[in-house]
Design a protein around this motif. Structure first.
Motif, PDB file in Angstrom:
ATOM      1  N   ARG A 114       0.860  -1.271  -0.041  1.00  0.00           N
ATOM      2  CA  ARG A 114       0.092  -0.061   0.090  1.00  0.00           C
ATOM      3  C   ARG A 114       0.824   1.347  -0.107  1.00  0.00           C
ATOM      4  O   ARG A 114       0.411   2.465  -0.360  1.00  0.00           O
ATOM      5  CB  ARG A 114      -1.031  -0.040   1.220  1.00  0.00           C
ATOM      6  N   ALA A 115       2.073   1.146   0.432  1.00  0.00           N
ATOM      7  CA  ALA A 115       3.046   2.252   0.301  1.00  0.00           C
ATOM      8  C   ALA A 115       3.492   2.654  -0.938  1.00  0.00           C
ATOM      9  O   ALA A 115       3.987   1.913  -1.775  1.00  0.00           O
ATOM     10  CB  ALA A 115       4.178   2.072   1.276  1.00  0.00           C
ATOM     11  N   ALA A 116       3.453   3.757  -1.190  1.00  0.00           N
ATOM     12  CA  ALA A 116       4.242   4.670  -2.529  1.00  0.00           C
ATOM     13  C   ALA A 116       5.572   4.319  -2.606  1.00  0.00           C
ATOM     14  O   ALA A 116       6.189   4.510  -3.296  1.00  0.00           O
ATOM     15  CB  ALA A 116       3.726   5.864  -2.852  1.00  0.00           C
ATOM     16  N   ASN A 117       6.005   4.751  -1.155  1.00  0.00           N
ATOM     17  CA  ASN A 117       7.621   4.648  -1.089  1.00  0.00           C
ATOM     18  C   ASN A 117       7.849   3.769   0.347  1.00  0.00           C
ATOM     19  O   ASN A 117       7.012   3.939   1.086  1.00  0.00           O
ATOM     20  CB  ASN A 117       7.906   6.039  -0.472  1.00  0.00           C
ATOM     21  N   VAL A 118       8.856   2.980   0.220  1.00  0.00           N
ATOM     22  CA  VAL A 118       9.351   2.166   1.174  1.00  0.00           C
ATOM     23  C   VAL A 118      10.886   2.494   1.678  1.00  0.00           C
ATOM     24  O   VAL A 118      11.684   2.215   0.593  1.00  0.00           O
ATOM     25  CB  VAL A 118       9.283   0.585   1.250  1.00  0.00           C
ATOM     26  N   PHE A 119      11.113   2.906   2.771  1.00  0.00           N
ATOM     27  CA  PHE A 119      12.533   3.432   3.068  1.00  0.00           C
ATOM     28  C   PHE A 119      13.087   2.403   4.377  1.00  0.00           C
ATOM     29  O   PHE A 119      12.360   2.523   5.530  1.00  0.00           O
ATOM     30  CB  PHE A 119      12.402   4.846   3.624  1.00  0.00           C
ATOM     31  N   GLY A 151      14.219  -9.810  -6.603  1.00  0.00           N
ATOM     32  CA  GLY A 151      14.554  -9.425  -7.909  1.00  0.00           C
ATOM     33  C   GLY A 151      14.756  -7.702  -7.919  1.00  0.00           C
ATOM     34  O   GLY A 151      15.184  -7.148  -9.013  1.00  0.00           O
ATOM     35  N   ARG A 152      15.096  -7.449  -6.676  1.00  0.00           N
ATOM     36  CA  ARG A 152      15.377  -5.776  -6.487  1.00  0.00           C
ATOM     37  C   ARG A 152      16.991  -5.755  -6.091  1.00  0.00           C
ATOM     38  O   ARG A 152      17.134  -6.656  -5.332  1.00  0.00           O
ATOM     39  CB  ARG A 152      14.328  -5.166  -5.452  1.00  0.00           C
ATOM     40  N   LYS A 153      17.287  -4.715  -6.197  1.00  0.00           N
ATOM     41  CA  LYS A 153      18.793  -4.353  -5.707  1.00  0.00           C
ATOM     42  C   LYS A 153      18.524  -3.723  -4.365  1.00  0.00           C
ATOM     43  O   LYS A 153      17.464  -3.035  -4.345  1.00  0.00           O
ATOM     44  CB  LYS A 153      19.415  -3.517  -6.577  1.00  0.00           C
ATOM     45  N   ALA A 154      19.372  -4.151  -3.295  1.00  0.00           N
ATOM     46  CA  ALA A 154      19.156  -3.454  -1.955  1.00  0.00           C
ATOM     47  C   ALA A 154      20.401  -3.729  -1.308  1.00  0.00           C
ATOM     48  O   ALA A 154      21.542  -4.402  -1.563  1.00  0.00           O
ATOM     49  CB  ALA A 154      17.911  -4.376  -1.195  1.00  0.00           C
ATOM     50  N   TRP A 163      23.572   3.420   0.332  1.00  0.00           N
ATOM     51  CA  TRP A 163      22.095   3.218   0.104  1.00  0.00           C
ATOM     52  C   TRP A 163      21.690   2.845  -1.288  1.00  0.00           C
ATOM     53  O   TRP A 163      22.712   3.029  -2.307  1.00  0.00           O
ATOM     54  CB  TRP A 163      21.041   4.352   0.675  1.00  0.00           C
ATOM     55  N   VAL A 164      20.765   2.229  -1.692  1.00  0.00           N
ATOM     56  CA  VAL A 164      20.403   1.671  -2.879  1.00  0.00           C
ATOM     57  C   VAL A 164      18.987   2.047  -3.094  1.00  0.00           C
ATOM     58  O   VAL A 164      17.909   1.972  -2.344  1.00  0.00           O
ATOM     59  CB  VAL A 164      20.387   0.300  -2.931  1.00  0.00           C
ATOM     60  N   GLN A 165      18.486   2.533  -4.196  1.00  0.00           N
ATOM     61  CA  GLN A 165      17.315   3.122  -4.529  1.00  0.00           C
ATOM     62  C   GLN A 165      16.764   1.951  -5.681  1.00  0.00           C
ATOM     63  O   GLN A 165      17.486   2.062  -6.780  1.00  0.00           O
ATOM     64  CB  GLN A 165      16.949   4.376  -4.964  1.00  0.00           C
ATOM     65  N   ASP A 166      15.740   1.478  -5.481  1.00  0.00           N
ATOM     66  CA  ASP A 166      15.332   0.522  -6.759  1.00  0.00           C
ATOM     67  C   ASP A 166      13.892   0.248  -6.769  1.00  0.00           C
ATOM     68  O   ASP A 166      13.249  -0.101  -5.876  1.00  0.00           O
ATOM     69  CB  ASP A 166      15.702  -1.083  -6.576  1.00  0.00           C
TER      70      ASP A 166
END
Length: 249
Positions: free
Chosen positions: A106-111, A128-131, A156-159
């Motif tokens: 439900r979140a538009a962004n996750v930090f 399947g994501r970089k982190a 940090w990584v943004q994917d």
């Protein structure tokens, strides 16, 4: 009219204080845009229980129970997950992970900060994501989640919609990167009242009224006011090579 960006932070016993207070202490206090709610992962029906960082002796009082946060009437923009040794038993609780996963969708962004990335990975949403995550526990914990494309050398990584940061203070640098990618100036909030849409698939979605130039200026303004030298290059990570590890041999 969505004139505020609502941050929902998960808290639990023995969270890491600096993971939480570092980035959120820079983002939220005095902000005309960001607001914060705290969700207890333990007291599902009692939002007044105190969650304590045992190592640091600092407690926070949640403002929502997890069941409250899961209600469809509750709206938020960003899900924030701090790290800490208290997350270790949480990753073995399938019912809790399912509930956290619903909030992630439900979140538009996750930090996430530090081992908060591990708790997120345990929901399956990072597959399947970089982190990235805490360096000291990197070799121990990341092999348990092989579906994630773990990046050891990264502050940090943004994917997609996922912003994951490394150990403790890296969360502060990531917090300024978060501001630089989400802050909307007051005049643009009025001109573009639509809310940011969340992608359950984990993709990044546009923020109505967002100006990269204005957001970056705001992040630098806040950093200057805090007398903080923001390390704005996520690849500049001197902590990937810990003393005494094979990488530093």
């Amino acid at each position: 009219m969505p004139t505020h960006h609502r941050i929902l932070s998960l808290v639990y016993n023995d969270f890491e204080a600096l993971d939480f207070f570092g980035p959120l202490g820079a983002i939220v206090p005095g902000s005309d845009y960001y607001t914060l709610e705290l969700v207890s992962l333990h007291n599902l029906d009692s939002p007044r229980g105190i969650e304590t960082s045992l190592k640091n002796g600092i407690g926070v009082i949640p403002t929502l129970s997890l069941s409250d946060a899961l209600s469809e009437i509750y709206q938020f923009d960003t899900l924030f997950i701090p790290g800490g040794f208290g997350m270790m038993p949480l990753v073995s609780d399938p019912i809790l992970l399912q509930r956290i996963g619903k909030l992630v969708d439900r979140a538009a962004n996750v930090f996430t900060v530090c081992t908060g990335s591990i708790l997120l990975a345990a929901t399956g949403r990072l597959d399947g994501r970089k982190a990235t995550t805490n360096k000291r526990l990197y070799d121990e914990l990341t092999p348990k989640y092989p579906g994630v494309q773990w990046q050891k050398r990264a502050r940090w990584v943004q994917d997609g919609k996922y912003l994951t940061s490394s150990g403790v203070t890296a969360g502060i640098d990531a917090g300024f990167a978060f501001m630089a990618s989400t802050y909307v100036a007051p005049e643009d909030r009025q001109a573009y009242p639509e809310a940011q849409r969340a992608s359950p698939q984990g993709e990044e979605t546009p923020i109505p009224g967002f100006s990269k130039e204005k957001a970056l200026r705001h992040a630098n303004f806040v950093a200057f006011g805090l007398e903080y030298r923001w390390q704005s290059d996520p690849a500049d990570d001197p902590f990937a090579d810990l003393p005494g590890t094979d990488d530093n041999a």
